[in-house]
Design a protein around this motif. Structure first.
Motif, PDB file in Angstrom:
ATOM      1  N   PRO A 186       0.805  -1.232   0.000  1.00  0.00           N
ATOM      2  CA  PRO A 186       0.000   0.000   0.000  1.00  0.00           C
ATOM      3  C   PRO A 186       0.835   1.277   0.000  1.00  0.00           C
ATOM      4  CG  PRO A 186      -0.958  -1.595   1.495  1.00  0.00           C
ATOM      5  CD  PRO A 186       0.338  -2.179   1.039  1.00  0.00           C
ATOM      6  N   MET A 187       1.913   1.287   0.780  1.00  0.00           N
ATOM      7  CA  MET A 187       2.747   2.479   0.859  1.00  0.00           C
ATOM      8  C   MET A 187       3.258   2.895  -0.512  1.00  0.00           C
ATOM      9  SD  MET A 187       6.259   3.075   3.011  1.00  0.00           S
ATOM     10  CE  MET A 187       7.146   1.736   2.215  1.00  0.00           C
ATOM     11  N   ILE A 209      -5.194  -2.210   6.120  1.00  0.00           N
ATOM     12  CA  ILE A 209      -4.861  -1.580   4.838  1.00  0.00           C
ATOM     13  C   ILE A 209      -4.885  -2.665   3.751  1.00  0.00           C
ATOM     14  CG2 ILE A 209      -3.255  -0.060   3.617  1.00  0.00           C
ATOM     15  CD1 ILE A 209      -4.380   1.161   6.132  1.00  0.00           C
ATOM     16  N   ILE A 210      -6.081  -3.001   3.306  1.00  0.00           N
ATOM     17  CA  ILE A 210      -6.255  -4.041   2.294  1.00  0.00           C
ATOM     18  C   ILE A 210      -6.292  -3.396   0.906  1.00  0.00           C
ATOM     19  CG2 ILE A 210      -7.431  -5.610   3.869  1.00  0.00           C
ATOM     20  CD1 ILE A 210     -10.085  -4.633   2.750  1.00  0.00           C
ATOM     21  N   PRO A 211      -6.059  -4.166  -0.166  1.00  0.00           N
ATOM     22  CA  PRO A 211      -6.054  -3.591  -1.523  1.00  0.00           C
ATOM     23  C   PRO A 211      -7.345  -2.859  -1.877  1.00  0.00           C
ATOM     24  CG  PRO A 211      -5.116  -5.801  -1.547  1.00  0.00           C
ATOM     25  CD  PRO A 211      -5.646  -5.584  -0.166  1.00  0.00           C
ATOM     26  N   GLN A 212      -8.488  -3.383  -1.431  1.00  0.00           N
ATOM     27  CA  GLN A 212      -9.762  -2.721  -1.732  1.00  0.00           C
ATOM     28  C   GLN A 212      -9.825  -1.330  -1.110  1.00  0.00           C
ATOM     29  OE1 GLN A 212      -9.312  -5.750  -0.635  1.00  0.00           O
ATOM     30  NE2 GLN A 212     -10.534  -7.233  -1.820  1.00  0.00           N
ATOM     31  N   LEU A 213      -9.295  -1.198   0.111  1.00  0.00           N
ATOM     32  CA  LEU A 213      -9.277   0.104   0.772  1.00  0.00           C
ATOM     33  C   LEU A 213      -8.354   1.064   0.034  1.00  0.00           C
ATOM     34  CD1 LEU A 213     -10.052   1.954   3.138  1.00  0.00           C
ATOM     35  CD2 LEU A 213      -8.132   0.979   4.419  1.00  0.00           C
ATOM     36  N   CYS A 214      -7.192   0.577  -0.376  1.00  0.00           N
ATOM     37  CA  CYS A 214      -6.239   1.427  -1.102  1.00  0.00           C
ATOM     38  C   CYS A 214      -6.842   1.928  -2.411  1.00  0.00           C
ATOM     39  CB  CYS A 214      -4.952   0.647  -1.380  1.00  0.00           C
ATOM     40  SG  CYS A 214      -4.035   0.183   0.094  1.00  0.00           S
ATOM     41  N   GLN A 216      -1.804  -5.820  12.721  1.00  0.00           N
ATOM     42  CA  GLN A 216      -3.105  -5.708  12.060  1.00  0.00           C
ATOM     43  C   GLN A 216      -3.029  -4.943  10.739  1.00  0.00           C
ATOM     44  OE1 GLN A 216      -5.830  -3.951  14.847  1.00  0.00           O
ATOM     45  NE2 GLN A 216      -5.476  -5.502  16.424  1.00  0.00           N
ATOM     46  N   TYR A 217      -1.827  -4.581  10.331  1.00  0.00           N
ATOM     47  CA  TYR A 217      -1.658  -3.731   9.141  1.00  0.00           C
ATOM     48  C   TYR A 217      -2.294  -4.357   7.903  1.00  0.00           C
ATOM     49  CZ  TYR A 217       0.633  -1.139   5.382  1.00  0.00           C
ATOM     50  OH  TYR A 217       0.881  -0.407   4.248  1.00  0.00           O
ATOM     51  N   LEU A 218      -1.991  -5.635   7.648  1.00  0.00           N
ATOM     52  CA  LEU A 218      -2.475  -6.293   6.434  1.00  0.00           C
ATOM     53  C   LEU A 218      -3.975  -6.533   6.463  1.00  0.00           C
ATOM     54  CD1 LEU A 218       0.397  -8.862   5.777  1.00  0.00           C
ATOM     55  CD2 LEU A 218       0.010  -6.656   4.677  1.00  0.00           C
ATOM     56  N   ARG A 265       1.489   5.121   7.291  1.00  0.00           N
ATOM     57  CA  ARG A 265       2.663   4.995   8.170  1.00  0.00           C
ATOM     58  C   ARG A 265       2.237   4.842   9.635  1.00  0.00           C
ATOM     59  NH1 ARG A 265       5.986   2.543   6.392  1.00  0.00           N
ATOM     60  NH2 ARG A 265       4.155   1.904   5.204  1.00  0.00           N
ATOM     61  N   TYR A 266       1.155   5.514  10.003  1.00  0.00           N
ATOM     62  CA  TYR A 266       0.665   5.398  11.378  1.00  0.00           C
ATOM     63  C   TYR A 266       0.233   3.960  11.679  1.00  0.00           C
ATOM     64  CZ  TYR A 266      -2.675   5.624  15.225  1.00  0.00           C
ATOM     65  OH  TYR A 266      -3.362   5.382  16.388  1.00  0.00           O
ATOM     66  N   VAL A 267      -0.500   3.363  10.758  1.00  0.00           N
ATOM     67  CA  VAL A 267      -0.991   1.995  10.975  1.00  0.00           C
ATOM     68  C   VAL A 267       0.159   0.996  10.987  1.00  0.00           C
ATOM     69  CG1 VAL A 267      -2.459   0.150  10.062  1.00  0.00           C
ATOM     70  CG2 VAL A 267      -3.243   2.517   9.977  1.00  0.00           C
ATOM     71  N   VAL A 268       1.118   1.139  10.056  1.00  0.00           N
ATOM     72  CA  VAL A 268       2.194   0.159   9.957  1.00  0.00           C
ATOM     73  C   VAL A 268       3.108   0.190  11.177  1.00  0.00           C
ATOM     74  CG1 VAL A 268       3.951   1.545   8.774  1.00  0.00           C
ATOM     75  CG2 VAL A 268       3.779  -0.902   8.306  1.00  0.00           C
ATOM     76  N   ILE A 269       3.223   1.353  11.836  1.00  0.00           N
ATOM     77  CA  ILE A 269       4.098   1.458  13.005  1.00  0.00           C
ATOM     78  C   ILE A 269       3.339   1.216  14.307  1.00  0.00           C
ATOM     79  CG2 ILE A 269       5.501   3.078  14.351  1.00  0.00           C
ATOM     80  CD1 ILE A 269       6.462   4.279  11.726  1.00  0.00           C
TER      81      ILE A 269
END
Length: 312
Positions: free
Chosen positions: A60-61, A138-143, A133-135, A124-128
């Motif tokens: 996603p990033m 932040i799923i492809p549909q959301l991106c 729970q990041y994956l 970046r907030y979610v991944v850190i």
């Protein structure tokens, strides 16, 4: 200046006064802007190619980074070629339809930059802060949905500006725009009709940009607090380095935007450093910031160039 047949707006073209009237400075600026334009396009195209060609970067990033690079390319193509063509042809005019078209894409791509930076800050907030729970968050549909929302919303905001501008009447005696491109604020200044509605919409658009800015600040404050709670020094260093490039881009973008529009109206000028930084320098520096300060990007570039050398 040839005016041709005037349309219902009162003018058929505008005169772009540019950055300077000095011929020597114009020549220097032409080559400077040409070099920066080529570097901007080449650098952002390289970012897109590296991300698309490397499976390690299909996250996603980097999906949002690809969008940002594409927007920077379009933003630059919308402004700089016209400036270069005018210099070569010695004709400093821009037609009324071209002016509105340029203004539409300028507003649209500027808003896309703003919203994409906010989305990337949330990523970046979610991944850190929530790496486990990041994956699932932040799923492809959301991106894809966020990208569509950013493009659609920015285009609609710009469309409203352009439609309101198209109904204004411009005085035949005031065809000069004190800039090298068509800016909504400068067009309102030379209009003959009451522009209060346009000014209110313009102010609302500026306020809308404050929202993403606040969101970015809050997300990075929370991210920094989460990083400081990481017990190991290598872990903190890796987390900070991950956000460093994004903070650099956000700082550069918002400092130039605020430097242009948050100040007394009469001080708006094409000669300002902030104007040149915003329109030319910022899109050019973004690829260098992401590539030089991002370990994953540097490794992906090495893999891309190594594959290219094998085929040559």
């Amino acid at each position: 200046m040839s005016r041709g047949k005037e349309n219902e707006t009162g003018v058929s073209e505008f005169l772009l006064l540019g950055i300077t009237n000095d011929p020597g400075q114009k020549q220097v600026l032409f080559w400077l802007f040409l070099c920066m334009y080529l570097i901007t396009v080449a650098g952002n195209v390289l970012i897109i190619l590296v991300i698309c060609s490397d499976p390690h970067l299909h996250s996603p990033m980097y999906f949002f980074l690809t969008n940002l690079s594409f927007v920077d390319i379009c933003f630059t193509i919308n402004l700089i070629p016209k400036l270069l063509v005018n210099h070569v042809s010695r004709t400093w005019t821009i037609s009324y339809p071209h002016c509105l078209t340029q203004m539409y894409f300028l507003i649209s791509f500027a808003h896309m930059d703003t919203f994409l930076l906010a989305v990337m800050a949330l990523d970046r907030y979610v991944v850190i802060c929530n790496p486990l729970q990041y994956l699932t968050i932040i799923i492809p549909q959301l991106c894809g949905g966020l990208a569509i929302l950013v493009w659609t919303y920015s285009s609609l905001i710009s469309l409203v500006h352009t439609l309101l501008m198209s109904i204004l009447t411009f005085c035949s005696s005031a065809q000069e725009i004190s800039h090298f491109y068509c800016d909504a604020y400068l067009l309102m200044k030379i209009a003959c009709l009451d522009t209060r509605v346009n000014q209110h919409v313009f102010l609302a658009a500026v306020v809308l940009c404050v929202g993403p800015c606040v969101l970015i600040m809050v997300s990075y404050i929370c991210t920094a607090a989460a990083v400081l709670r990481i017990p190991s020094a290598p872990g903190r260093h890796k987390a900070f380095s991950t956000c460093c490039s994004y903070l650099s881009v956000v700082n550069l973008f918002y400092r130039t935007v605020l430097g242009i529009y948050v100040r007394p109206p009469d001080s708006f000028s094409a000669q300002d450093t902030a104007t040149i930084m915003y329109t030319v320098v910022t899109p050019m520096l973004n690829p260098f910031i992401y590539s030089l300060r991002n370990k994953d990007m540097k490794e992906a570039m090495k893999r891309l160039f190594s594959r290219g050398s094998k085929f040559s």
